[in-house]
Design an enzyme around this catalytic site. Structure first.
Site, PDB file in Angstrom:
ATOM      1  N   HIS A  70      37.690 112.474  -2.543  1.00  0.00           N
ATOM      2  CA  HIS A  70      36.556 112.772  -3.428  1.00  0.00           C
ATOM      3  C   HIS A  70      35.328 113.126  -2.584  1.00  0.00           C
ATOM      4  CE1 HIS A  70      38.916 110.304  -6.443  1.00  0.00           C
ATOM      5  NE2 HIS A  70      38.693 111.452  -7.075  1.00  0.00           N
TER       6      HIS A  70
ATOM      7  N   CYS B  39      24.090 111.049   0.117  1.00  0.00           N
ATOM      8  CA  CYS B  39      24.467 110.145  -0.985  1.00  0.00           C
ATOM      9  C   CYS B  39      25.368 109.019  -0.496  1.00  0.00           C
ATOM     10  CB  CYS B  39      25.156 110.936  -2.103  1.00  0.00           C
ATOM     11  SG  CYS B  39      24.037 112.000  -3.047  1.00  0.00           S
TER      12      CYS B  39
ATOM     13  N   CYS C  27      35.454 103.825  -3.130  1.00  0.00           N
ATOM     14  CA  CYS C  27      34.961 105.179  -3.397  1.00  0.00           C
ATOM     15  C   CYS C  27      34.049 105.158  -4.631  1.00  0.00           C
ATOM     16  CB  CYS C  27      36.151 106.112  -3.629  1.00  0.00           C
ATOM     17  SG  CYS C  27      35.709 107.746  -4.246  1.00  0.00           S
TER      18      CYS C  27
ATOM     19  N   CYS D 199      24.362  73.307  19.318  1.00  0.00           N
ATOM     20  CA  CYS D 199      22.960  73.228  18.888  1.00  0.00           C
ATOM     21  C   CYS D 199      22.500  71.776  18.773  1.00  0.00           C
ATOM     22  CB  CYS D 199      22.769  73.946  17.551  1.00  0.00           C
ATOM     23  SG  CYS D 199      23.552  73.120  16.140  1.00  0.00           S
TER      24      CYS D 199
ATOM     25  N   HIS E 181      29.427  61.119   9.572  1.00  0.00           N
ATOM     26  CA  HIS E 181      29.299  59.920   8.737  1.00  0.00           C
ATOM     27  C   HIS E 181      30.311  58.824   9.043  1.00  0.00           C
ATOM     28  CE1 HIS E 181      32.750  61.485   6.558  1.00  0.00           C
ATOM     29  NE2 HIS E 181      32.101  62.634   6.355  1.00  0.00           N
TER      30      HIS E 181
ATOM     31  N   CYS F  43      34.929  60.922   3.657  1.00  0.00           N
ATOM     32  CA  CYS F  43      34.231  62.029   2.989  1.00  0.00           C
ATOM     33  C   CYS F  43      34.037  61.768   1.496  1.00  0.00           C
ATOM     34  CB  CYS F  43      34.990  63.333   3.200  1.00  0.00           C
ATOM     35  SG  CYS F  43      35.134  63.838   4.938  1.00  0.00           S
TER      36      CYS F  43
ATOM     37  N   CYS G 260      24.179  57.251 -36.919  1.00  0.00           N
ATOM     38  CA  CYS G 260      24.842  56.042 -37.402  1.00  0.00           C
ATOM     39  C   CYS G 260      24.708  54.914 -36.403  1.00  0.00           C
ATOM     40  CB  CYS G 260      26.314  56.346 -37.667  1.00  0.00           C
ATOM     41  SG  CYS G 260      27.264  54.926 -38.221  1.00  0.00           S
TER      42      CYS G 260
ATOM     43  N   CYS H  37      36.101  51.029 -23.813  1.00  0.00           N
ATOM     44  CA  CYS H  37      37.003  49.961 -24.287  1.00  0.00           C
ATOM     45  C   CYS H  37      37.283  50.031 -25.789  1.00  0.00           C
ATOM     46  CB  CYS H  37      36.417  48.599 -23.932  1.00  0.00           C
ATOM     47  SG  CYS H  37      34.890  48.208 -24.823  1.00  0.00           S
TER      48      CYS H  37
END
Length: 510
Positions: A145, A151, A171, A243, A256, A261, A303, A311
């Site tokens: 195409h 464009c 495309c 880092c 942790h 987890c 109500c 329970c």
């Protein structure tokens, strides 16, 4: 009652023995070599690798070259296949050799053009702007195409700015499934910012979408990834990035240990759900406890007959009495209702107070840890040099002070998470709770002793203006000893809690 561990270190309830004093003998002091060996041993056990961007790109290029060679296709097509199958080389090969034509159609790699430009005139119309262009001003992908390069550039740039979807651009023809290859993107995108953005998406897709043993470091702005390929049967997922950020590779939260987890997820959710400390007024005003199972219930209909969803107990919302067909509570019966309300309020307050007890201490240790990290930066940037000059020690010889602060930071992290562990100990396991609180208390005392020594006593030698102090060598031995003993205790504590204090086997029903 005494408790014992294999190393005879942790478990005792005897008030006569203080784990931080009796196990700190003269032989524990002046042992920089031992501490170095400990850290070396720990490094030897590390089962992960921190990858820089160039390392990831090398892995990525290797996979591309492999697919290109094995399937006898060019690298542009190899990239399309790997992106579609989320960087799984084995999946690409399996699918390709099972049905090449089907795969080509699925991913958008056509062998023949759907539109033949050779049959058209010298001028070719662009399918977007509808202007006519010379053949060299038109670009196509495998479908054929035709669109002008201007464009195409605008179309691809928009896709790049919209996010990672730009890696599999189709495309522009709505009914076409042909994909845009990297060769076209390289030719048409000339703005460096857009190019850099595209290649950033491309690199990150290799980790995010494809390699389930590699994850990006979650620290904001970090460009490193962690390869956790070798697990050695351990459930310890704590890693340290280049880092300096410590995190759990499995859940991407802050490191942790000793809690798992699932517990971290529950605790963080509890803390972030509008923070329970702010919900006291709402709970008191809008909920009541089921008189049968004590679960909090919110009335959401008119109500007054309530049925507990836990329970199935039926009761009156107003007086909390069991509900039967002829139940009424309109008569004044004294101050019973007031007593019930006060009792309910006390229960809710106890629930909130218990949560706040653990949350405040959890948050305080996190704050202390962050302060300790800043103190370590100050030590390394300013104080070590001063101390080296005043005490006539090289900065290498003063490494024990850095080791002490690193240990404080690690212990604050562990101690922080022990409060989440303590919060979730079932109330009926009283012996386990008592033993845990004893171990936690010993940890608090020992860590505070080390923290005080590294913070207050060290500052004295940094600030003094006299000649080198004869007391500094004694201080050095003391700090090294406290660091070593605290490290050992906390390592044993972590192991015990990760084992869920399995050695505590006392029947609480007696």
């Amino acid at each position: 009652m005494d408790y014992s561990d294999d190393d005879g270190m942790l478990y005792t309830e005897s008030g006569e023995e203080n784990l931080y004093i009796d196990h700190t003998s003269e032989s524990d002091y002046g042992m920089e070599e031992d501490m170095h060996n400990d850290s070396t041993s720990k490094r030897d056990q590390i089962s992960y690798i921190v990858l820089k961007e160039e390392d990831i790109r090398e892995h990525q290029n290797t996979d591309i070259e492999q697919i290109s060679t094995v399937l006898s296709i060019n690298q542009v097509e190899a990239i399309i296949l790997l992106l579609h199958y989320q960087w799984s080389s084995s999946k690409v090969e399996d699918e390709w050799f099972t049905g090449e034509e089907r795969v080509r159609k699925t991913v958008g790699m056509l062998k023949e053009h759907m539109v033949d430009l050779n049959d058209q005139d010298v001028n070719i119309g662009c399918g977007i702007c509808f202007e006519s262009y010379l053949r060299e001003e038109i670009a196509t992908v495998s479908c054929g195409h035709p669109y002008c390069k201007t464009c195409w550039t605008s179309y691809i740039t928009e896709k790049i700015n919209n996010g990672p979807g730009c890696l599999m651009i189709k495309c522009p023809e709505p009914s076409c499934y042909a994909v845009v290859g990297q060769d076209m993107i390289d030719k048409l995108i000339t703005i460096e910012e857009d190019k850099e953005k595209y290649w950033r998406y491309f690199l990150r897709s290799y980790v995010k979408e494809g390699r389930n043993n590699i994850k990006w470091c979650p620290s904001p702005g970090c460009v490193y990834a962690v390869d956790f390929g070798t697990r050695n049967g351990t459930e310890n997922y704590d890693v340290t990035c280049l880092c300096s950020y410590d995190f759990c590779w499995n859940c991407s939260e802050d490191a942790h240990r000793p809690v798992n987890c699932d517990m971290v997820s529950k605790w963080i959710t509890k803390n972030t759900k509008d923070n329970e400390s702010k919900n006291t007024t709402w709970i008191l005003a809008n909920t009541k406890l089921c008189p049968n199972c004590n679960c909090h219930i919110e009335k959401n209909q008119g109500c007054n007959r309530m049925t507990c969803s836990i329970c199935n107990h039926s009761f009156c919302w107003i007086c909390l009495c069991p509900y039967d067909g002829g139940h009424t509570c309109h008569k004044f019966e004294g101050d019973d209702e007031t007593k019930i309300k006060r009792k309910r309020a006390r229960r809710v307050k106890r629930t909130i107070d218990r949560y706040m007890h653990y949350y405040v201490r959890w948050a305080n240790n996190q704050s202390s840890r962050l302060n300790a990290m800043e103190d370590l930066k100050e030590l390394q940037a300013v104080q070590l040099e001063k101390l080296s000059v005043k005490q006539c020690f090289s900065q290498t010889q003063l490494q024990f002070t850095v080791d002490a602060w690193l240990q404080i930071i690690e212990c604050r992290r562990v101690l922080k998470w022990t409060y989440a562990y303590g919060y979730y100990i079932p109330r009926e396991e009283r012996t386990k709770k008592q033993f845990f609180e004893y171990l936690q208390g010993e940890a608090e005392v020992g860590l505070e002793r080390l923290h005080h020594c590294a913070e207050e006593e060290l500052q004295h030698f940094v600030d003094e203006t006299d000649d080198p102090s004869t007391d500094f060598d004694d201080f050095r031995k003391k700090l090294i000893g406290l660091t070593k003993v605290t490290k050992t205790y906390f390592e044993n504590l972590v192991k015990a809690l990760e084992n869920d204090l399995a050695d505590v086997a006392v029947d609480d029903s007696k």
